[in-house]
Design a protein around this motif. Structure first.
Motif, short mmCIF file in Angstrom:
data_model
loop_
_atom_site.label_atom_id
_atom_site.label_comp_id
_atom_site.label_asym_id
_atom_site.label_seq_id
_atom_site.Cartn_x
_atom_site.Cartn_y
_atom_site.Cartn_z
N GLU A 71 26.27 -8.29 63.35
CA GLU A 71 26.47 -6.85 63.46
C GLU A 71 25.62 -6.11 62.42
O GLU A 71 25.09 -5.04 62.70
CB GLU A 71 27.95 -6.52 63.27
CG GLU A 71 28.84 -6.99 64.40
CD GLU A 71 30.30 -6.76 64.09
OE1 GLU A 71 30.76 -7.30 63.06
OE2 GLU A 71 30.97 -6.06 64.86
N ILE A 72 25.50 -6.68 61.23
CA ILE A 72 24.65 -6.07 60.20
C ILE A 72 23.20 -6.05 60.67
O ILE A 72 22.48 -5.06 60.50
CB ILE A 72 24.76 -6.85 58.86
CG1 ILE A 72 26.17 -6.71 58.29
CG2 ILE A 72 23.73 -6.35 57.85
CD1 ILE A 72 26.41 -7.54 57.04
N ARG A 73 22.78 -7.14 61.28
CA ARG A 73 21.41 -7.22 61.80
C ARG A 73 21.18 -6.11 62.84
O ARG A 73 20.17 -5.41 62.80
CB ARG A 73 21.19 -8.60 62.45
CG ARG A 73 19.76 -8.81 62.99
CD ARG A 73 19.70 -10.10 63.79
NE ARG A 73 20.14 -11.24 62.99
CZ ARG A 73 19.33 -11.98 62.23
NH1 ARG A 73 18.05 -11.68 62.18
NH2 ARG A 73 19.82 -13.01 61.53
N ARG A 74 22.11 -5.95 63.77
CA ARG A 74 21.96 -4.92 64.80
C ARG A 74 21.99 -3.52 64.19
O ARG A 74 21.25 -2.63 64.63
CB ARG A 74 23.04 -5.07 65.87
CG ARG A 74 22.85 -6.30 66.76
CD ARG A 74 23.71 -6.21 68.00
NE ARG A 74 25.13 -6.27 67.69
CZ ARG A 74 25.84 -7.38 67.61
NH1 ARG A 74 25.25 -8.55 67.79
NH2 ARG A 74 27.13 -7.35 67.34
N LEU A 75 22.86 -3.33 63.21
CA LEU A 75 22.94 -2.02 62.56
C LEU A 75 21.63 -1.68 61.86
O LEU A 75 21.10 -0.58 61.99
CB LEU A 75 24.09 -2.02 61.55
CG LEU A 75 24.29 -0.73 60.74
CD1 LEU A 75 24.58 0.44 61.67
CD2 LEU A 75 25.40 -0.89 59.72
N ALA A 76 21.06 -2.65 61.12
CA ALA A 76 19.79 -2.42 60.42
C ALA A 76 18.68 -2.08 61.41
O ALA A 76 17.91 -1.13 61.22
CB ALA A 76 19.42 -3.65 59.59
N HIS A 77 18.60 -2.86 62.50
CA HIS A 77 17.55 -2.62 63.48
C HIS A 77 17.70 -1.26 64.16
O HIS A 77 16.72 -0.52 64.32
CB HIS A 77 17.56 -3.72 64.54
CG HIS A 77 16.85 -4.97 64.14
ND1 HIS A 77 17.44 -5.95 63.37
CD2 HIS A 77 15.58 -5.39 64.36
CE1 HIS A 77 16.57 -6.93 63.16
NE2 HIS A 77 15.43 -6.61 63.75
N SER A 78 18.92 -0.93 64.55
CA SER A 78 19.10 0.32 65.31
C SER A 78 18.87 1.54 64.43
O SER A 78 18.30 2.54 64.89
CB SER A 78 20.48 0.37 65.95
OG SER A 78 21.49 0.34 64.96
N MET A 79 19.31 1.49 63.16
CA MET A 79 19.13 2.65 62.29
C MET A 79 17.67 2.87 61.95
O MET A 79 17.16 3.99 62.02
CB MET A 79 19.98 2.50 61.02
CG MET A 79 21.48 2.53 61.26
SD MET A 79 22.07 3.94 62.26
CE MET A 79 21.66 5.32 61.20
N LEU A 80 16.94 1.80 61.59
CA LEU A 80 15.52 1.97 61.30
C LEU A 80 14.75 2.36 62.56
O LEU A 80 13.82 3.18 62.51
CB LEU A 80 14.94 0.69 60.71
CG LEU A 80 15.22 0.45 59.21
CD1 LEU A 80 14.58 -0.84 58.75
CD2 LEU A 80 14.72 1.61 58.36
N ALA A 81 15.13 1.80 63.69
CA ALA A 81 14.46 2.13 64.95
C ALA A 81 14.66 3.59 65.32
O ALA A 81 13.80 4.19 65.98
CB ALA A 81 14.96 1.23 66.07
N SER A 82 15.77 4.19 64.91
CA SER A 82 16.03 5.58 65.24
C SER A 82 15.01 6.52 64.61
O SER A 82 14.80 7.63 65.08
CB SER A 82 17.45 5.98 64.80
OG SER A 82 17.55 6.02 63.40
N VAL A 83 14.35 6.07 63.53
CA VAL A 83 13.32 6.87 62.87
C VAL A 83 11.92 6.31 63.13
O VAL A 83 10.99 7.04 63.45
CB VAL A 83 13.57 6.96 61.36
CG1 VAL A 83 12.46 7.75 60.66
CG2 VAL A 83 14.92 7.60 61.07
#
Length: 367
Positions: A71-83
């Protein structure tokens, strides 16, 4: 005249508030005082699930502290990808220890600060050919190494870089930690498109006053957001007007640009070669096709030498590795992997630079 004065007074009060907010943020968001009350805390919402896209004008607090590794991995990817657009993040250890930070989107402007584990982290962006936006990046825990197209450079901690969102890129944070990023369509800036292209992938010193003002506005958004449409328009307008001042600074510095570009390239090659015990001035100069005298001259302009710079970078990376929670490698292994062939020399120079021995540092962090 009256409305102009009110706008100016409002702006000054907001800058003062944002400085206070930034002080709280630096002291508390990194985990040193997680329970401290934040300014306007009720305007922020915590994110414990994946946010695929930032839509709100209110700041988002995201924290993977209570999540599993996937879940941490997905959170990191999705938040950075949003920018940054679609990205792949790879920690050196292969494990995602934690991720936390704050993000905000106001109209076409997005800003984010993200904390990750203190280890080497690589971020590979796919690029978005249809999205002509400007990416603003800086690392706060160490250098930021960037590749895009044929260009490669290393920016010092706190210095800003501008990238095109349309092209693939690769970011490396040798010491991990905190990365700040922002995004805005290039067409939104009152600057010709060709002018911006000239300034992509050129480090902007953190001490540059217009850049400091830009950072202050970013911090303001991350702490408070823009609750009303008038406030949102004001903040975005200031971002648009400040960036040309930053570009003007780079233009004025163009006389020394060739030397700066060369040194940036040299530092990027050094960063990739720190594990090589045979790295020396002659080998580096031969690899780059320049003379050793030129390399030494470029470092002397910054008040240092090639040898001192390489030693300090190796020692900084060694300290980061030794201090890292859960680091299993022996101190001698860390030293050898960073190019130190003599353990006694490593211990002696480490103590001289940091005032403690590697063993004592590890012992203090294991308590």
């Amino acid at each position: 005249m009256r409305s102009q004065k009110l706008d100016k007074d409002e702006f000054i009060s907001k800058v003062i508030w944002s400085i206070e907010a930034l002080t709280w943020f630096c002291a508390n968001v990194n985990g040193t005082n997680a329970n401290a009350p934040s300014p306007r805390r009720n305007c922020c919402r915590n994110v414990t699930a994946i946010e695929m896209r930032i839509q709100s004008t209110e700041p988002i607090h995201f924290d993977g502290d209570h999540l599993g590794e996937d879940e941490i991995r997905r959170l990191a990817h999705s938040m950075l990808a949003s920018v940054l657009g679609p990205v792949e993040i790879t920690p050196r250890s292969g494990r995602f220890g934690f991720v936390r930070g704050m993000a905000c989107r106001v109209a076409e402007l997005q800003v984010m600060t993200c904390f990750m584990a203190p280890e080497t982290i690589t971020v590979v962006g796919q690029g978005e050919p249809g999205a002509d936006s400007l990416l603003m990046l800086r690392s706060m825990e160490g250098p930021l190494i960037v590749r895009q197209g044929e260009q490669r450079l290393s920016a010092a901690s706190g210095d800003f870089l501008l990238l095109s969102s349309a092209l693939p890129f690769e970011l490396a944070l040798p010491e991990g930690g905190r990365i700040d990023c922002g995004r805005m369509p290039i067409e939104a800036f009152p600057v010709p498109r060709g002018s911006i292209d000239r300034f992509l992938l050129k480090p902007i010193p953190k001490a540059h006053p217009p850049l400091q003002l830009l950072i202050t506005h970013g911090a303001y958004l991350l702490m408070r957001g823009a609750p009303g449409p008038g406030e949102a328009e004001l903040v975005v307008s200031h971002f648009k007007q400040i960036l040309p001042l930053v570009l003007e600074y780079i233009d004025r510095s163009s006389d020394g640009g060739r030397a700066g570009d060369r040194l940036t390239m040299i530092k990027a090659v050094i960063e990739e070669s720190l594990s090589d015990s045979d790295l020396d001035l002659s080998n580096l100069a031969r690899r780059l096709g320049v003379t050793p005298r030129l390399v030494q001259k470029l470092f002397q302009r910054q008040g240092t030498t090639f040898s001192r710079y390489v030693l300090e970078r190796r020692l900084d990376l060694a300290r980061a590795s030794i201090s890292r929670q859960g680091e299993q490698r022996a101190i001698s292994t860390i030293a050898y992997e960073l190019g130190f062939g003599d353990l006694s020399y490593f211990n002696r120079t480490f103590r001289r630079r940091f005032g403690t021995t590697p063993s004592n540092l590890r012992g203090a962090n294991s308590v």
